[in-house]
Design an enzyme around this catalytic site. Structure first.
Site: not given
Ligand code: 5RP
Length: 223
Positions: A87, A100, A107
């Site tokens: 997340a 992100g 998801e």
């Molecule tokens: C991708 C997501 C990821 O879970 C989120 O961005 C966290 O990424 P990371 O583990 O690289 O910090 O929602 O769409």
């Protein structure tokens, strides 16, 4: 510990959770991002216990297949005990901002089918209020300007993610300037805007278990 070491530690904890709690031969849902990538690498160590996986993005599918882990179509799956994903922000109530990496729609779909959402994070992701991380919203391209105006009416500052197209062929608006007091209400309000495919708030269906990596060990927060 570095942030990557924390991500590796929580990925191992998720692998151990699955080995101990998920029946052998189960189908596992797998998220997207750097923490999910560490989890995929750990999952490879117990791949003989796993029947198959469902991937939440093309990037995840490629990484799973690179480890020789079978990836199946979600439409062929009737039961999936767990979905493991990272997340961008999470609260102690297990509401999240995700997307992100731009994979929020797939998801959310895979998470909806799963019995349990296990969120894997390092401690930097834990927040009191969601919204400092810009909230991703996946939008049908022809609706971009309309959706942006509607989001401004809700108090956000939407910015198109430059040069990015989702796995579904859509664009992302990253919404800045938010402090989200009612995550489930805001998630629902955004979903009412015509042209929005999905938004990155996972509050109506949040995580069921958070594995949070800290330098003192992996903390568990259950719903
Ligand atoms: C991708 C997501 C990821 O879970 C989120 O961005 C966290 O990424 P990371 O583990 O690289 O910090 O929602 O769409």
């Amino acid at each position: 510990m570095t942030q990557d070491e924390l991500k590796q530690a929580v990925a191992r904890a998720a692998r151990d959770y699955i080995a101990a709690n998920v029946p052998a031969g189960s189908i596992i849902g797998v998220g997207t991002g750097s923490t999910a990538n560490f989890f995929i690498d750990e999952l490879a160590a117990i791949k003989d216990r796993v029947c198959a996986t469902v991937a939440s993005s093309e990037a995840t599918r490629k990484r799973l297949e690179g480890h020789g882990i079978e990836v199946v179509d979600l439409n062929d799956v009737t039961a999936m005990p767990v979905y493991v994903d990272g997340a961008d922000e999470i609260t102690e109530n297990l509401e999240m901002v995700k997307g992100g990496g731009g994979a929020l729609t797939r998801e959310k779909i895979v998470a909806a089918v799963a019995g349990k959402f296990i969120c894997v994070c390092d401690q930097s992701k834990l927040v009191a209020t969601l919204g400092k991380f810009p909230l991703p919203v996946e939008v049908i391209p022809m609706a971009q300007a309309y959706v942006a105006r509607e989001i401004e009416k809700l108090g956000g500052q939407p910015k198109p993610r430059a040069g990015f197209t989702t796995d579904n062929g859509n664009i992302i608006l990253d919404v800045h300037g938010l402090a989200i007091a009612d995550p489930a209400g805001f998630e629902t309000a955004l979903n009412q805007i015509v042209g929005v495919v999905t938004n990155g708030l996972f509050a109506c269906r949040g995580a069921d278990l958070l594995l949070l990596a800290t330098p003192d060990g992996v903390r568990q927060v259950a719903r």
